[in-house]
Design an enzyme around this catalytic site. Structure first.
Site, PDB file in Angstrom:
ATOM      1  N   HIS A  96       2.837  -8.444 -67.978  1.00  0.00           N
ATOM      2  CA  HIS A  96       1.550  -7.933 -68.465  1.00  0.00           C
ATOM      3  C   HIS A  96       1.783  -6.624 -69.220  1.00  0.00           C
ATOM      4  O   HIS A  96       2.663  -5.832 -68.862  1.00  0.00           O
ATOM      5  CB  HIS A  96       0.598  -7.724 -67.276  1.00  0.00           C
ATOM      6  CG  HIS A  96      -0.807  -7.496 -67.714  1.00  0.00           C
ATOM      7  ND1 HIS A  96      -1.238  -6.271 -68.181  1.00  0.00           N
ATOM      8  CD2 HIS A  96      -1.868  -8.332 -67.807  1.00  0.00           C
ATOM      9  CE1 HIS A  96      -2.520  -6.381 -68.528  1.00  0.00           C
ATOM     10  NE2 HIS A  96      -2.919  -7.622 -68.319  1.00  0.00           N
ATOM     11  N   GLU A  98       0.290  -3.934 -69.124  1.00  0.00           N
ATOM     12  CA  GLU A  98       0.212  -2.740 -68.272  1.00  0.00           C
ATOM     13  C   GLU A  98       1.547  -2.502 -67.578  1.00  0.00           C
ATOM     14  O   GLU A  98       1.951  -1.361 -67.361  1.00  0.00           O
ATOM     15  CB  GLU A  98      -0.941  -2.897 -67.260  1.00  0.00           C
ATOM     16  CG  GLU A  98      -2.291  -2.750 -67.957  1.00  0.00           C
ATOM     17  CD  GLU A  98      -3.413  -3.592 -67.379  1.00  0.00           C
ATOM     18  OE1 GLU A  98      -3.299  -4.065 -66.235  1.00  0.00           O
ATOM     19  OE2 GLU A  98      -4.424  -3.782 -68.104  1.00  0.00           O
TER      20      GLU A  98
HETATM   21  P1  13P Z   1     -10.015  -7.585 -69.683  1.00  0.00           P
HETATM   22  O1  13P Z   1     -10.591  -8.964 -69.593  1.00  0.00           O
HETATM   23  O2  13P Z   1     -10.610  -6.627 -68.677  1.00  0.00           O
HETATM   24  O3  13P Z   1     -10.001  -7.049 -71.079  1.00  0.00           O
HETATM   25  O4  13P Z   1      -8.471  -7.720 -69.216  1.00  0.00           O
HETATM   26  C1  13P Z   1      -7.676  -8.669 -69.831  1.00  0.00           C
HETATM   27  C2  13P Z   1      -6.376  -8.694 -69.118  1.00  0.00           C
HETATM   28  O5  13P Z   1      -5.577  -7.773 -69.205  1.00  0.00           O
HETATM   29  C3  13P Z   1      -6.078  -9.866 -68.276  1.00  0.00           C
HETATM   30  O6  13P Z   1      -4.749  -9.881 -67.867  1.00  0.00           O
END
Ligand code: 13P
Length: 255
Positions: A96, A98
């Protein structure tokens, strides 16, 4: 072959186990019997056991948000594929943005995790996507292709059926900004080419999810695009009614 949608909720670092139980129960009550769309929830590690029990007997599958590629050993604080399988995880979200950003995960490391998950019999959801700077600099396709090819390096074609890819433009995550269906489809088509270059015909059947502010209001237009096979949902997966609404949209498009 008609496409089969996957709607997966990435809960990120949200929900205590009590809250997770209530959310899974709400999702199961709303869409836990249907089988025309694949549905998964991906809570935190600490809620996996509770969530697993709450979704038992339903068609909703369980996923984790990360794992470590080694099978066991002196890796303090980490969790292996076998430990996730033990809780009944079918999916694991890997790479991901993040994790790439805050935990400095590289394509090489993510590739190790992907291979480890596949060897254990789990389905990795490999996340890829460009930053705003990369998009504005015109390198979206290069960045995404490198992440796809790097993340899936040395994965045998025999395991392609267990691979899921999620295109999540970083600038669209949690921002309320969504890629237009045409923008998303353009990248999904390139990802499809990468998958076919790696796995030949099997690449055509890999589910490619869109993620980044997908919500009930914009889901139908995105899911109608040729190479968009579902969604990886953050914010809108944290409430049973909005998540169920996304699943219902996919169900109606499957008919
Ligand atoms: P959002 O739907 O909050 O934009 O997040 C998307 C996401 O990172 C799913 O992994």
């Amino acid at each position: 072959m008609a496409k089969r949608y996957l709607i997966a909720g990435n809960w990120k670092m949200n929900k205590t186990s009590g809250e997770a139980k209530a959310l899974v129960e709400g999702i199961v009550a709303a869409v836990g019997k249907q089988t025309s769309v694949d549905v998964a929830v991906c809570p935190t590690f600490t809620s996996l056991e509770t969530a697993s029990k709450a979704l038992a007997g339903s068609s909703v599958k369980l996923g984790a948000q990360n794992m470590y590629p080694k099978p066991s050993g002196a890796y303090t604080g980490e969790i292996s594929a076998d430990m996730l399988l033990d809780f009944g995880c079918t999916y694991v979200v890997l790479g991901h943005s993040e994790r790439r950003e805050y935990f400095k995960e590289t394509d090489e490391f993510i590739n190790e995790k992907v291979k480890s998950a596949l060897s254990a019999g789990m389905k990795p959801i490999l996340c890829v996507g460009e930053t705003l700077e990369q998009r504005e600099g015109g390198s979206t396709i290069d960045v995404v292709s490198k992440q796809v090819l790097g993340g899936l390096k040395d994965v045998p074609a025999s395991q392609a059926e267990n691979v899921v890819v999620a295109y999540e433009p970083v600038w669209a995550i949690g921002t309320g900004k969504t890629a237009t269906p045409a923008m998303a489809q353009e990248v999904h088509a390139e990802i499809r080419k990468n998958l076919v270059s790696l796995f030949e015909e099997a690449g055509n059947n890999i589910q490619i999810l869109y993620g980044g502010s997908m919500k009930p209001e914009n889901a139908e237009a995105l899911l109608k695009e040729k190479d968009i096979d579902g969604g990886l949902i953050g914010g809108a997966s944290l409430k049973a009614d909005s998540f169920a609404s996304l699943v219902n949209t996919a169900i109606s498009l499957s008919k």
